[in-house]
Design a protein around this motif. Structure first.
Motif, PDB file in Angstrom:
ATOM      1  N   LEU B 256       7.723  -7.203  -3.650  1.00 21.05           N
ATOM      2  CA  LEU B 256       6.515  -7.315  -2.843  1.00 21.05           C
ATOM      3  C   LEU B 256       6.376  -8.720  -2.289  1.00 21.05           C
ATOM      4  N   GLY B 257       6.071  -8.829  -0.997  1.00 16.58           N
ATOM      5  CA  GLY B 257       5.811 -10.128  -0.391  1.00 16.58           C
ATOM      6  C   GLY B 257       4.326 -10.426  -0.420  1.00 16.58           C
ATOM      7  N   LEU B 258       3.977 -11.672  -0.788  1.00 21.74           N
ATOM      8  CA  LEU B 258       2.573 -12.065  -0.928  1.00 21.74           C
ATOM      9  C   LEU B 258       2.290 -13.293  -0.075  1.00 21.74           C
ATOM     10  N   PRO B 259       1.011 -13.694   0.035  1.00 23.35           N
ATOM     11  CA  PRO B 259       0.686 -14.884   0.821  1.00 23.35           C
ATOM     12  C   PRO B 259       1.498 -16.107   0.390  1.00 23.35           C
ATOM     13  N   HIS B 260       1.635 -17.045   1.267  1.00 21.30           N
ATOM     14  CA  HIS B 260       2.380 -18.292   1.031  1.00 21.30           C
ATOM     15  C   HIS B 260       3.837 -18.040   0.673  1.00 21.30           C
ATOM     16  N   ASP B 261       4.437 -16.980   1.272  1.00 20.56           N
ATOM     17  CA  ASP B 261       5.859 -16.675   1.076  1.00 20.56           C
ATOM     18  C   ASP B 261       6.255 -16.477  -0.371  1.00 20.56           C
ATOM     19  N   LYS B 262       5.311 -16.062  -1.225  1.00 21.77           N
ATOM     20  CA  LYS B 262       5.656 -15.760  -2.612  1.00 21.77           C
ATOM     21  C   LYS B 262       6.121 -14.306  -2.658  1.00 21.77           C
ATOM     22  N   SER B 263       6.828 -13.995  -3.737  1.00 17.18           N
ATOM     23  CA  SER B 263       7.187 -12.592  -3.903  1.00 17.18           C
ATOM     24  C   SER B 263       7.261 -12.246  -5.379  1.00 17.18           C
ATOM     25  N   ILE B 264       7.140 -10.960  -5.674  1.00 16.82           N
ATOM     26  CA  ILE B 264       7.144 -10.502  -7.062  1.00 16.82           C
ATOM     27  C   ILE B 264       7.912  -9.187  -7.127  1.00 16.82           C
ATOM     28  N   VAL B 265       8.637  -8.990  -8.217  1.00 18.99           N
ATOM     29  CA  VAL B 265       9.376  -7.740  -8.410  1.00 18.99           C
ATOM     30  C   VAL B 265       8.673  -6.938  -9.503  1.00 18.99           C
ATOM     31  N   LEU B 266       8.226  -5.734  -9.149  1.00 20.98           N
ATOM     32  CA  LEU B 266       7.459  -4.938 -10.112  1.00 20.98           C
ATOM     33  C   LEU B 266       8.270  -3.749 -10.605  1.00 20.98           C
ATOM     34  N   PRO B 267       8.199  -3.471 -11.930  1.00 20.22           N
ATOM     35  CA  PRO B 267       8.930  -2.318 -12.471  1.00 20.22           C
ATOM     36  C   PRO B 267       8.144  -1.025 -12.273  1.00 20.22           C
ATOM     37  N   VAL B 268       8.025  -0.606 -11.029  1.00 22.73           N
ATOM     38  CA  VAL B 268       7.260   0.618 -10.738  1.00 22.73           C
ATOM     39  C   VAL B 268       8.044   1.474  -9.758  1.00 22.73           C
ATOM     40  N   SER B 269       7.695   2.778  -9.701  1.00 19.91           N
ATOM     41  CA  SER B 269       8.305   3.603  -8.674  1.00 19.91           C
ATOM     42  C   SER B 269       7.232   4.363  -7.914  1.00 19.91           C
ATOM     43  N   LEU B 270       7.599   4.824  -6.713  1.00 21.53           N
ATOM     44  CA  LEU B 270       6.632   5.445  -5.806  1.00 21.53           C
ATOM     45  C   LEU B 270       5.964   6.667  -6.434  1.00 21.53           C
ATOM     46  N   PRO B 271       4.647   6.831  -6.186  1.00 22.62           N
ATOM     47  CA  PRO B 271       4.001   8.053  -6.671  1.00 22.62           C
ATOM     48  C   PRO B 271       4.564   9.260  -5.928  1.00 22.62           C
ATOM     49  N   GLU B 272       4.470  10.414  -6.583  1.00 22.84           N
ATOM     50  CA  GLU B 272       5.016  11.628  -5.988  1.00 22.84           C
ATOM     51  C   GLU B 272       4.352  11.936  -4.650  1.00 22.84           C
ATOM     52  N   GLY B 273       5.171  12.315  -3.698  1.00 20.02           N
ATOM     53  CA  GLY B 273       4.640  12.746  -2.412  1.00 20.02           C
ATOM     54  C   GLY B 273       4.212  11.608  -1.508  1.00 20.02           C
ATOM     55  N   ILE B 274       4.423  10.396  -1.926  1.00 20.37           N
ATOM     56  CA  ILE B 274       4.049   9.260  -1.083  1.00 20.37           C
ATOM     57  C   ILE B 274       5.329   8.615  -0.569  1.00 20.37           C
ATOM     58  N   ASN B 275       5.365   8.415   0.733  1.00 22.02           N
ATOM     59  CA  ASN B 275       6.565   7.871   1.335  1.00 22.02           C
ATOM     60  C   ASN B 275       6.271   6.516   1.963  1.00 22.02           C
ATOM     61  N   LEU B 276       6.671   5.451   1.266  1.00 19.51           N
ATOM     62  CA  LEU B 276       6.441   4.113   1.807  1.00 19.51           C
ATOM     63  C   LEU B 276       7.783   3.413   1.963  1.00 19.51           C
ATOM     64  N   LYS B 277       7.853   2.558   2.979  1.00 22.09           N
ATOM     65  CA  LYS B 277       9.112   1.853   3.246  1.00 22.09           C
ATOM     66  C   LYS B 277       8.838   0.351   3.243  1.00 22.09           C
ATOM     67  N   ALA B 278       9.928  -0.394   3.384  1.00 21.10           N
ATOM     68  CA  ALA B 278       9.789  -1.834   3.534  1.00 21.10           C
ATOM     69  C   ALA B 278       8.883  -2.135   4.722  1.00 21.10           C
ATOM     70  N   GLU B 279       8.157  -3.224   4.646  1.00 17.14           N
ATOM     71  CA  GLU B 279       7.205  -3.672   5.677  1.00 17.14           C
ATOM     72  C   GLU B 279       5.866  -2.949   5.602  1.00 17.14           C
ATOM     73  N   ASN B 280       5.756  -1.859   4.818  1.00 15.77           N
ATOM     74  CA  ASN B 280       4.445  -1.212   4.651  1.00 15.77           C
ATOM     75  C   ASN B 280       3.543  -2.083   3.782  1.00 15.77           C
ATOM     76  N   THR B 281       2.227  -1.997   4.042  1.00 21.90           N
ATOM     77  CA  THR B 281       1.276  -2.753   3.231  1.00 21.90           C
ATOM     78  C   THR B 281       0.914  -1.940   1.984  1.00 21.90           C
ATOM     79  N   VAL B 282       0.809  -2.606   0.852  1.00 24.43           N
ATOM     80  CA  VAL B 282       0.343  -1.950  -0.371  1.00 24.43           C
ATOM     81  C   VAL B 282      -0.654  -2.881  -1.051  1.00 24.43           C
ATOM     82  N   ASP B 283      -1.370  -2.355  -2.072  1.00 24.41           N
ATOM     83  CA  ASP B 283      -2.315  -3.183  -2.811  1.00 24.41           C
ATOM     84  C   ASP B 283      -1.759  -3.493  -4.190  1.00 24.41           C
ATOM     85  N   LEU B 284      -1.653  -4.765  -4.476  1.00 25.18           N
ATOM     86  CA  LEU B 284      -1.244  -5.198  -5.800  1.00 25.18           C
ATOM     87  C   LEU B 284      -2.505  -5.297  -6.649  1.00 25.18           C
TER      88      LEU B 284
END
Lengths: 275, 369
Positions: B256-284
């Motif tokens: 995940l990319g965050l403000p000030h060019d920070k990033s974090i790697v989260l051990p999660v996977s997409l919820p069923e039936g939800i299709n998100l790709k790179a560049e999509n916005t999500v809520d941390l």
């Protein structure tokens, strides 16, 4: 701080009002202990009080019977009207149904008609039911007259009772009758006393129906009996006796009001039933 | 002493449907809390179970019995109301005994039961008083006593502590927890206070707008909220939501990319039936208690403190981070921070949540049990 002037004003007006209220009754009392031509003298404290009037009203006519009649009619009216008003107000105040407001307004509008307007209709009703010259006829007609305001007052009080208390009773397993008698009635006690007293006074004082629906002396209630008192000749009005009778029938009302005075006051502030 | 089942239950007031198809199973002896913001339908659920409201469609079972159209008194439930709802003209004793008296119990049996209930609730010395002579907490105990004495299969509490002041509330909460142990009955408790829910419940049912959002154990809801609403409702202060952009999805890891060019790697996977790709916005999602101060080099967020709330044992700091967002951080009560200080903040990826902004659904977490 109130100035002396304001104090004098307040007490002055209060005294004037008290005199205005009490004096007629006092004058009736004074007149009742005078006989003959004394009646036409202005005397605030009669020199020779004569109590004979009080004895004569009971001797010369069935005045005792009239008082009993009045008591029966007033008590009957009050109990019947309160019973119906409480049950009706439960429905009108606590059950939601279509046309509730319309019904309430209809009940109220019944009291719009002056007594004279309903007199002939009522007379027919009484005749049809065979209640002419019968105390039951008076109880019935008085109940019809007093029901609108008793229902309205009781409904207002009934609406103020918190809904949760009723629901708690439902959960506790009480049926509608038990909720009414064990929960609502004790809480509505002040309201019952207030409305009951008003209905009692109305029934006690009523004249027109009592005059129309009775014919014999022994079926009359006191207002009619007093109005129809005659003297020795048809040209003489026995003022002394009339006044004595008036005093006698006023006393029970004063007693009632004094006894229930506290209840009436708390009836007027009965919003304080919060659990 | 009984299971409770809601099956396809719907409730409408006029044309407005307030409960939409509720399905719920509550086990025997379970302490279940219905929680949600006002108007979510939690009280309506309870009142339908008690029989104070009709069910528009569907069925309710207590034990194995269909009680959908049964009268309240026959459902073997007892209810404690928010406003206590004591009978004002009766003494405490009479209040507690009322239910038994009208069902014609024997006098000595009533006396035995009332005394027993009064003992449990420490009301012995108050039995002759009138409700108006009691304090709020005492009144509520009488109301509970009135419920206990009926020996119900299901206990219902409708926001019983809402009318009490804060310290009394904590005290009564403990008493209810004790009661739960002593009585061993199915209990259902409605509240809008998530602390009460977390502390008392075996099982929490989160409701919103007449829908059941999630059912689970308190910690399950805390660690694995099904969606953003549950995540924000459970926990105090609320979870922070920070907008981020997906930079890479790799099976069970999301970068995940965050403000000030920070990033974090989260051990999660997409919820069923939800299709998100790179560049999509999500809520941390990060809870205030999971944010710590750390070196600038490792920091995920940096920003200035806007507001500070001193709570004694802890400090809540409102920090403005990039992209016009503000987060709440829980700091130690001893830390010497002041408004305007620049904080470097770290988050453990395993403590973080990720939500699809569209549906609010949460990404499946692989770290916490």
């Amino acid at each position: 701080m109130r100035t002396l002037k304001q104090k004098i004003l307040i007490y002055g007006i209060s005294i004037a009002i008290i005199i205005g209220c009490v004096f007629p009754f006092y004058w009736a009392f004074v007149s009742s202990i005078k006989t003959g031509s004394d009646l036409f003298k202005v005397e605030f404290f009669p020199a020779n009080p004569a109590w004979s009037n009080y004895l004569e009203i009971f001797k010369e006519q069935p005045f005792g019977r009239n008082i009993v009649n009045s008591v029966i009619v007033a008590v009957g009216t009050v109990s019947l009207a309160l019973f119906l008003a409480v049950t009706a107000s439960y429905a009108l105040g606590r059950v939601n149904f279509r046309g509730r407001t319309t019904l309430l307004i209809t009940i109220l509008s019944v009291s719009m008609f002056p007594q004279v307007a309903v007199l002939s209709g009522m007379f027919e009703l009484i005749r049809t039911l065979g209640l002419y010259n019968n105390l039951l006829g008076l109880i019935l007609s008085y109940m019809i007259i007093t029901l609108p305001f008793t229902v309205w007052i009781m409904t207002t009080f009934m609406k103020q009772l918190p809904k949760e208390i009723e629901e708690a009773a439902i959960i506790d397993g009480a049926n509608t009758w038990q909720i009414c008698t064990k929960i609502f009635l004790p809480l509505l006690w002040p309201a019952l006393v207030t409305t009951g007293l008003l209905a009692f006074i109305a029934a006690w004082n009523e004249f027109l129906f009592a005059l129309t629906f009775t014919i014999e002396e022994k079926a009359r209630t006191v207002p009619v009996a007093i109005a129809l008192m005659t003297g020795a000749s048809e040209y003489e009005l026995p003022w002394g006796k009339i006044m004595a009778a008036s005093v006698v029938v006023t006393l029970p009302l004063i007693m009632l009001v004094l006894v229930f005075q506290r209840r009436i006051v708390s009836g007027l502030t009965a919003g304080a039933v919060k659990g | 002493m009984a299971r409770v089942i809601f099956k396809d239950v719907r409730k409408s007031f006029g044309k407005v449907e307030v409960i939409h198809n509720a399905n719920l199973e509550i086990q025997d002896n379970e302490f279940t809390v219905f929680v949600g913001p006002s108007g979510c339908g939690k009280s309506t659920m309870l009142r339908m179970l008690a029989g104070l409201e009709d069910v528009t469609s569907g069925q309710i079972f207590i034990g194995d019995k269909d009680v959908t159209t049964l009268q309240p008194a026959k459902r073997k439930v007892a209810m404690v109301f928010q406003s206590y709802a004591l009978y004002p003209h009766m003494t405490v004793y009479e209040n507690i005994a009322f239910g038994l008296r009208i069902t014609k119990y024997r006098k000595d049996e009533i006396h035995r039961r009332v005394t027993h209930a009064a003992e449990i609730l420490q009301l012995n010395h108050l039995l002759d008083r009138q409700p108006k002579q009691l304090s709020g907490g005492q009144r509520q105990r009488v109301a509970i006593g009135r419920a206990i004495i009926r020996d119900p299969h299901v206990f219902l509490f409708d926001e019983p502590l809402s009318n009490l002041d804060a310290s009394l509330r904590v005290q009564m909460r403990m008493q209810i927890a004790k009661l739960k142990k002593e009585l061993e009955t199915t209990m259902i408790y409605v509240t809008h206070d998530q602390t009460e829910a977390m502390t008392l419940a075996d099982k929490i049912v989160v409701l919103k707008d007449g829908n059941i959002e999630q059912v689970g154990k308190p910690l399950e809801l805390y660690h694995h909220p099904r969606n953003k609403f549950v995540a924000s409702f459970i926990g105090s202060p609320k979870m922070n939501f920070i907008e981020g952009r997906i930079s890479k999805i790799d099976g069970e890891k999301v970068t995940l990319g965050l403000p000030h060019d920070k990033s974090i790697v989260l051990p999660v996977s997409l919820p069923e039936g939800i299709n998100l790709k790179a560049e999509n916005t999500v809520d941390l999602g990060v809870r205030p208690e999971h944010i710590t101060q750390c070196d600038a080099s490792k920091a995920l967020f940096t920003g200035d403190i806007q507001v500070i709330e001193h709570l004694g044992s802890e400090i809540l700091a409102y920090v403005k981070i990039g992209w016009g967002q503000q987060i709440v951080v829980r700091l130690d009560g001893e830390s010497k921070v002041k408004i305007g200080d620049n904080l470097n903040l770290c988050v453990d990826p395993t403590d973080s949540h990720l939500f699809d902004p569209e549906s609010g659904l949460s990404f499946e977490r692989h770290s916490k049990q």
